[in-house]
Design an enzyme around this catalytic site. Structure first.
Site, PDB file in Angstrom:
ATOM      1  CB  VAL A  16      -0.965  -0.564   1.161  1.00  0.00           C
ATOM      2  CG1 VAL A  16      -1.437   1.715   1.097  1.00  0.00           C
ATOM      3  CG2 VAL A  16      -1.750  -0.775   0.744  1.00  0.00           C
ATOM      4  CG  ASP A  35       8.589  -0.163   6.089  1.00  0.00           C
ATOM      5  OD1 ASP A  35       7.580  -0.609   4.898  1.00  0.00           O
ATOM      6  OD2 ASP A  35       9.422  -1.327   6.886  1.00  0.00           O
ATOM      7  CB  THR A  90      -4.475  -3.523  10.441  1.00  0.00           C
ATOM      8  OG1 THR A  90      -4.310  -3.179   9.383  1.00  0.00           O
ATOM      9  CG2 THR A  90      -3.878  -2.170  10.787  1.00  0.00           C
ATOM     10  CB  THR A 125      -7.473  -2.235   6.909  1.00  0.00           C
ATOM     11  OG1 THR A 125      -7.607  -2.012   5.478  1.00  0.00           O
ATOM     12  CG2 THR A 125      -9.144  -2.909   6.944  1.00  0.00           C
ATOM     13  CB  CYS A 298     -37.442 -15.518  -7.244  1.00  0.00           C
ATOM     14  SG  CYS A 298     -38.756 -14.919  -9.160  1.00  0.00           S
ATOM     15  NE  ARG A 369     -46.537 -14.475  -7.098  1.00  0.00           N
ATOM     16  CZ  ARG A 369     -46.142 -14.794  -7.917  1.00  0.00           C
ATOM     17  NH1 ARG A 369     -45.833 -16.556  -8.156  1.00  0.00           N
ATOM     18  NH2 ARG A 369     -45.001 -14.519  -8.927  1.00  0.00           N
TER      19      ARG A 369
HETATM   20  N1  LIG Z   1      -1.912  -5.560   0.377  1.00  0.00           N
HETATM   21  C1  LIG Z   1      -3.234  -5.345  -0.266  1.00  0.00           C
HETATM   22  O1  LIG Z   1      -3.586  -5.841  -1.537  1.00  0.00           O
HETATM   23  C2  LIG Z   1      -4.092  -4.577   0.551  1.00  0.00           C
HETATM   24  C3  LIG Z   1      -4.959  -3.384   0.000  1.00  0.00           C
HETATM   25  C4  LIG Z   1      -5.382  -2.839   0.811  1.00  0.00           C
HETATM   26  C5  LIG Z   1      -5.094  -1.947   2.236  1.00  0.00           C
HETATM   27  N2  LIG Z   1      -4.856  -3.201   2.748  1.00  0.00           N
HETATM   28  C6  LIG Z   1      -3.940  -2.698   3.786  1.00  0.00           C
HETATM   29  O2  LIG Z   1      -3.310  -1.492   3.767  1.00  0.00           O
HETATM   30  C7  LIG Z   1      -2.486  -1.579   5.333  1.00  0.00           C
HETATM   31  C8  LIG Z   1      -1.038  -3.001   4.883  1.00  0.00           C
HETATM   32  O3  LIG Z   1      -0.799  -3.766   4.058  1.00  0.00           O
HETATM   33  P1  LIG Z   1       0.383  -3.815   3.094  1.00  0.00           P
HETATM   34  O4  LIG Z   1      -0.360  -4.920   2.456  1.00  0.00           O
HETATM   35  O5  LIG Z   1       0.736  -2.541   3.072  1.00  0.00           O
HETATM   36  O6  LIG Z   1       1.233  -3.825   4.744  1.00  0.00           O
HETATM   37  P2  LIG Z   1       3.111  -4.667   3.903  1.00  0.00           P
HETATM   38  O7  LIG Z   1       2.968  -5.624   4.886  1.00  0.00           O
HETATM   39  O8  LIG Z   1       3.188  -5.041   2.472  1.00  0.00           O
HETATM   40  O9  LIG Z   1       3.749  -3.239   4.282  1.00  0.00           O
HETATM   41  C9  LIG Z   1       3.698  -3.119   5.854  1.00  0.00           C
HETATM   42  C10 LIG Z   1       5.275  -2.285   5.541  1.00  0.00           C
HETATM   43  O10 LIG Z   1       5.247  -1.493   6.726  1.00  0.00           O
HETATM   44  C11 LIG Z   1       6.199  -1.748   7.984  1.00  0.00           C
HETATM   45  N3  LIG Z   1       6.707  -1.551   8.690  1.00  0.00           N
HETATM   46  C12 LIG Z   1       5.648  -2.218  10.544  1.00  0.00           C
HETATM   47  N4  LIG Z   1       5.303  -1.268  11.201  1.00  0.00           N
HETATM   48  C13 LIG Z   1       5.932  -0.388  10.546  1.00  0.00           C
HETATM   49  C14 LIG Z   1       6.277   0.792  11.777  1.00  0.00           C
HETATM   50  N5  LIG Z   1       5.738   0.749  12.804  1.00  0.00           N
HETATM   51  N6  LIG Z   1       7.164   2.091  11.350  1.00  0.00           N
HETATM   52  C15 LIG Z   1       7.291   1.782  10.143  1.00  0.00           C
HETATM   53  N7  LIG Z   1       7.206   1.171   8.885  1.00  0.00           N
HETATM   54  C16 LIG Z   1       6.808   0.061   9.879  1.00  0.00           C
HETATM   55  C17 LIG Z   1       6.715  -3.016   7.936  1.00  0.00           C
HETATM   56  O11 LIG Z   1       7.815  -3.124   7.530  1.00  0.00           O
HETATM   57  C18 LIG Z   1       6.329  -3.000   5.760  1.00  0.00           C
HETATM   58  O12 LIG Z   1       7.218  -2.924   5.277  1.00  0.00           O
HETATM   59  C19 LIG Z   1      -2.987  -3.046   6.359  1.00  0.00           C
HETATM   60  O13 LIG Z   1      -3.683  -2.463   6.436  1.00  0.00           O
HETATM   61  C20 LIG Z   1      -3.950  -3.796   5.353  1.00  0.00           C
HETATM   62  O14 LIG Z   1      -4.904  -4.354   5.710  1.00  0.00           O
HETATM   63  C21 LIG Z   1      -3.900  -3.876   1.927  1.00  0.00           C
END
Ligand SMILES: NC(=O)c1ccc[n+]([C@@H]2O[C@H](COP(=O)([O-])OP(=O)(O)OC[C@H]3O[C@@H](n4cnc5c(N)ncnc54)[C@H](O)[C@@H]3O)[C@@H](O)[C@H]2O)c1
Length: 463
Positions: A16, A35, A90, A125, A298, A369
């Site tokens: 994301v 990150d 999350t 999320t 239906c 119905r």
């Molecule tokens: N992957 C998807 O398709 C998707 C789609 C929509 C929403 N989301 C939501 O978006 C959010 C992120 O998902 P994602 O798939 O990108 O996760 P991910 O695991 O791919 O990436 C998260 C990144 O955050 C870093 N991280 C973790 N804790 C941290 C902190 N405290 N400080 C700094 N960096 C930190 C991790 O090292 C990682 O690189 C989640 O809530 C997920 O549910 C994901």
């Protein structure tokens, strides 16, 4: 186009955060991607994208070329940023409980760097209530500032669909909610600057797009919302709920097609061919809205046939049964809503006049119905209500000849069927002088806020 004097911090550079950071950089914003993973930062530092997705790789390459995007694991580097976009994971723990650790960690990281006027947006999320109950208190504690007053807190859940060649962070319509105050408009302006689309209000979506779905394109899996638009929700909790619920709707539907696969196995059918056949029906696939019950020859009947056939062949379809149980229980639920509102006004159901508007199983048809009307009327009857009934399309159950007569001396109205003409007639009546004190909108078809202004208790189904 980038807004002036905005510097962006994206916290979490995964599926994301990375495309989002790249998008912001390509739109001309200076972006610091923070990150906690050294691997991620080192890879980006070497000009490489750690996510294997051709579209993201291209976005990141383009963004790095602009010189606007820098990745770091040093939190001090976000100190001079004024927009913070939180994209940390999350997940759930081993007991399937939400693991708030990364989100709390991100709040602790950002808090000390927050300044008056800054914008912080949670894109991760989260379940409804998280921003108000978890994020805001932590930011308050670690910044010493007041969320919503000193800085703006918003939620804009990301909806990316990795691997999708068409939909990406730059064009997927977004929803947005914020703590009360100016945050919603400031956040909307920021998202419009990176997505390039319109800013809508959820009320416009209801009024202008829902009728289109219903009358001309119901069920087409095409979003009528413009590309890259941002829809402002009425609260931060609503925005959280959109994401949590849209994915739960998908999960429940996937569970259901898995059940259809099991039914297909016992009935010796090919579920994939059947789903492809079903896909040829151009309407009826959603969006779905809740209501006082499901009727008709239906939907209220066909699942029972499929259930019976599957059961005979050796597999009991639990989801069909559950769906039937929930849908069959909606008249009771509607009455319980009515009872709550009458209680608030100090009226018992027994002896109180209740006007039921609509008896047909759906709007603008004359078909009774399996209509939920019958169950609803019987429950009210058993509880001793004085009932008057009017439907403008089918008259056999009517006790009176018009909407006006139906609500005469009634303390409450329950809408069972939202025929266009019936609702039109109701809208012409001055309800504040009618003696009606309670409206239960079993089809969520009225403007609740307008009714509440007239000192009439109002509730829909789920609203
Ligand atoms: N992957 C998807 O398709 C998707 C789609 C929509 C929403 N989301 C939501 O978006 C959010 C992120 O998902 P994602 O798939 O990108 O996760 P991910 O695991 O791919 O990436 C998260 C990144 O955050 C870093 N991280 C973790 N804790 C941290 C902190 N405290 N400080 C700094 N960096 C930190 C991790 O090292 C990682 O690189 C989640 O809530 C997920 O549910 C994901």
């Amino acid at each position: 186009m980038a807004l002036p004097d905005r510097k962006i911090a994206v916290i979490g550079l995964g599926y994301v955060g990375l495309p989002l950071a790249a998008l912001c950089a390509r739109r001309g914003y200076p972006v610091v991607g923070l990150d906690s993973s050294e691997r991620v930062v080192a890879s980006l530092g070497a000009g490489k994208c750690h996510i294997r997705d051709a579209a993201v790789e291209k976005m990141v390459a383009d963004a790095l070329e602009t010189g606007n995007l820098a990745a770091t694991s040093d939190a001090a580097r976000i100190a001079d940023c004024n927009v913070f976009l939180v994209c940390v994971p999350t997940p759930v723990d081993a007991d399937n409980d939400p693991d708030l650790g990364p989100l709390e960690g991100a709040c602790r990281t950002i808090g000390p760097h927050l300044k008056s006027g800054d914008l912080i947006v949670i894109e991760s999320t989260v379940f409804p209530g998280t921003c108000e109950q978890v994020v805001a208190p932590l930011l308050r504690e670690f910044s010493g500032l007041e969320p919503g007053a000193d800085f703006h807190l918003a939620h804009c859940p990301e909806r990316i669909n990795p691997g999708d060649p068409f939909w990406h962070s730059g064009n997927i319509p977004r929803v947005l909610g914020a703590l009360p105050g100016a945050g919603i408009d400031i956040a909307a302006e920021f998202y419009a600057s990176i997505l390039g689309g319109d800013i809508l209000d959820v009320r416009e979506v209801k009024q202008s797009l829902r009728p289109k779905f219903r009358e001309t394109a119901e069920g087409l899996h095409i979003s009528q919302v413009p590309l890259g638009s941002v829809t402002k929700m009425r609260s931060i909790r609503d925005a959280e709920a959109v994401k949590a619920m849209e994915n739960t709707v998908r999960d429940v539907n996937i569970a259901f097609v898995n059940e259809l696969a099991k039914i297909s196995d016992v009935l010796e059918l090919d579920v994939v061919d059947i789903i492809d056949g079903m896909a040829t029906k151009p309407f009826g696939k959603g969006p779905f809205y809740p209501g006082a019950g499901v009727g008709g020859h239906c939907i209220a009947v066909d699942p029972e046939w499929l259930k019976a056939a599957s059961k005979r062949a050796g597999y009991f379809p639990e989801m069909i049964q559950l769906a039937r149980t929930i849908n069959n229980g909606m008249p009771e639920y509607t009455v319980s809503v009515l009872q709550d509102l009458l209680n608030e006004r100090g009226y018992p159901i027994k002896g109180t006049r209740i006007a039921i508007l609509g008896t047909a199983y759906k709007r603008n048809v004359d078909d009774l119905r399996e209509s939920p009307f019958f169950k609803l009327r019987d429950i009210l009857d058993k509880k001793g209500a004085e009932i008057s009934v009017f439907d403008s399309w089918v008259t056999s159950q009517n006790t009176v000849g018009s909407v006006d007569e139906c609500i005469q001396e009634a303390k409450a109205i329950v809408i069972v069927t939202e025929h266009s003409d019936l609702i039109e007639q109701l809208s012409r009546i001055e309800l504040s002088n009618s003696g009606v004190e309670v409206i239960v909108d079993g089809r969520n078809c009225l403007e609740g806020e307008e009714i509440l202004k007239q000192d009439i208790a109002y509730r829909g189904i789920g609203r």
